[in-house]
Design a protein around this motif. Sequence first.
Motif, short mmCIF file in Angstrom:
data_model
loop_
_atom_site.label_atom_id
_atom_site.label_comp_id
_atom_site.label_asym_id
_atom_site.label_seq_id
_atom_site.Cartn_x
_atom_site.Cartn_y
_atom_site.Cartn_z
N GLU A 48 -24.07 10.36 32.65
CA GLU A 48 -23.48 11.24 31.54
C GLU A 48 -24.03 11.60 30.22
O GLU A 48 -24.07 10.15 30.36
CB GLU A 48 -22.32 11.33 31.45
CG GLU A 48 -21.80 11.52 33.02
CD GLU A 48 -21.32 13.00 33.36
OE1 GLU A 48 -22.17 13.55 32.35
OE2 GLU A 48 -21.43 13.44 34.39
N THR A 55 -19.64 3.97 33.15
CA THR A 55 -20.80 3.82 34.08
C THR A 55 -22.36 2.29 33.73
O THR A 55 -22.40 1.69 34.81
CB THR A 55 -21.12 4.77 34.72
OG1 THR A 55 -20.53 5.49 34.66
CG2 THR A 55 -22.45 5.17 35.59
N ASP A 104 -29.25 8.31 36.85
CA ASP A 104 -28.88 8.86 35.63
C ASP A 104 -27.61 8.97 35.28
O ASP A 104 -26.49 8.93 36.08
CB ASP A 104 -29.33 10.47 36.54
CG ASP A 104 -30.50 10.68 36.78
OD1 ASP A 104 -31.56 10.55 35.96
OD2 ASP A 104 -30.56 11.63 37.67
N ARG A 118 -22.31 12.06 27.50
CA ARG A 118 -21.56 12.00 26.49
C ARG A 118 -21.13 10.34 26.50
O ARG A 118 -20.75 10.15 28.08
CB ARG A 118 -20.97 13.12 26.24
CG ARG A 118 -21.56 13.87 25.84
CD ARG A 118 -21.00 15.12 25.95
NE ARG A 118 -20.79 15.12 27.05
CZ ARG A 118 -22.10 16.10 27.94
NH1 ARG A 118 -22.93 16.57 27.44
NH2 ARG A 118 -21.47 16.99 28.82
N HIS A 151 -29.09 17.17 29.11
CA HIS A 151 -28.23 16.97 30.23
C HIS A 151 -27.98 16.27 31.10
O HIS A 151 -27.24 16.07 31.39
CB HIS A 151 -27.98 18.08 30.83
CG HIS A 151 -28.65 19.91 29.96
ND1 HIS A 151 -27.72 20.64 29.58
CD2 HIS A 151 -29.61 20.54 30.24
CE1 HIS A 151 -28.06 21.38 29.12
NE2 HIS A 151 -29.28 21.93 29.67
N LEU A 152 -28.01 14.45 30.84
CA LEU A 152 -27.90 13.68 31.30
C LEU A 152 -29.20 12.17 30.17
O LEU A 152 -29.43 13.11 29.74
CB LEU A 152 -29.08 13.71 32.46
CG LEU A 152 -30.33 13.62 33.36
CD1 LEU A 152 -31.24 12.71 33.05
CD2 LEU A 152 -30.38 14.87 34.02
N ALA A 155 -17.89 8.15 29.05
CA ALA A 155 -18.05 8.44 29.70
C ALA A 155 -19.92 7.45 30.34
O ALA A 155 -20.17 6.78 31.12
CB ALA A 155 -18.66 9.48 31.21
N LEU A 156 -20.59 7.76 29.47
CA LEU A 156 -21.69 6.69 29.96
C LEU A 156 -21.59 5.33 29.44
O LEU A 156 -22.26 4.63 30.35
CB LEU A 156 -22.73 7.32 28.54
CG LEU A 156 -24.61 6.91 28.99
CD1 LEU A 156 -25.61 7.83 27.88
CD2 LEU A 156 -24.57 5.50 28.00
#
Length: 298
Positions: A221, A230, A219, A223, A202-203, A226-227
Motif C-alpha cells: 500500500e 506490511t 507490492d 500510504r 497507486h502502489l 499500512a505500508l
Amino acid sequence: MVLAGLQERWRPFQARLFPQQVLLEITDALILGQGIKGGRPLPLSIEAPIPAATCRKGRPLQVSALGDFIGDLLLENDWIDAHVLAVLPRIACTWRVLEWPDGIWPDDPVSTLRGMNPDLGVRLPLDDSYLDLQPLPGRPDHALMVAAPKAVVDGWIEVFSIAGVALDRLEPQQACLLEALAPRLREAEPEELIVLLQPEPHLCTLLLLRNGEPVYERDLEPRMPALLETLQKCLAYYRHHDPAVRSIRLLLTGHLPGIEPLEQALGVQAEQMHGGEFGSLALSGLLPARTPPARTLT
C-alpha cells in the motif's frame, strides 16, 4: 513554399545522418521521456499520465490509442523521426536469479536456458515468453532472468510502430534498475540488506537485495501506516530466513509521504535514489553501453 519543400525533403536524410535518440519509461500510470544529445541526456520533457483504460498491468489494451498518444507526445517535441529506447513496465515482467553450472556463461544463454527448460516457478511458460539475461553486479556467475509474455512485448512493439518511430530497444524495468543500482550494490557490506522502495501513485513496490542479488519483491500500500506494517512483516520474515543480516540500508526512488515514522521504526535514514540527469532511476540504467551477454529480450 520552396524552403518548406526543401526542409520536408531534407528531413528523412537528416534523421538517417543524425538520428535523435529518445528514452522513454512507461508505467500503468504515466510516461516519462527525454532526448539524448551528444551522448548526454536532455532535461525531462515528457511527463504525462497514460490515458485511462489504455494500459493495465503493463499490457497495452488499446494499441491504436496508445500509439497515437505516444506519437503526439513525440511530435510535440519534434521527435517523430526519433530512435526510441524504452523501459518495459515492471509489472509486465517476472524475474528469477539463476546460477550457471561451473559459473560459466554459455555462448547463447537464452537458447541454452530454453533448451534446459528448468522449473523456475514462473507463472508463464518460457516458450510463451521473451527472455532477458544479464550478470548480477559483483556476481558474474549469477544471472538475472526477466521473462515477459510475448503477447505483451509484441503489443508494445505495435504501439511504437503506430507512433511512427524506430524502436531500437525495449528493456525490462528490472534490468535497468539493477544497472542503475550497480555501484551501490558493489559497495554494500556483506551483512547488509538493501531495502528499495519504489513509490508510484497507486502502489509502492518493495525490493530486497542481498549481496547484489534481488531476493524478495512485493507490492505494498502506498500510504502509512499500512505500508509500514506490511514492510515490517516482510523484513521480519526475510531476516528469520537469513539471520546473517546485521544492518539495513533504505533506498527510495521517489517521494514517499510520511517517511519519518518508517525511518524511526527501522532505525535508519532513507536515501533518495535519483536518476541524476535522467528523469528516473530506470532511465539512468537504460542508456549505458551494454556488455556481453547482450541485454535484449529474445
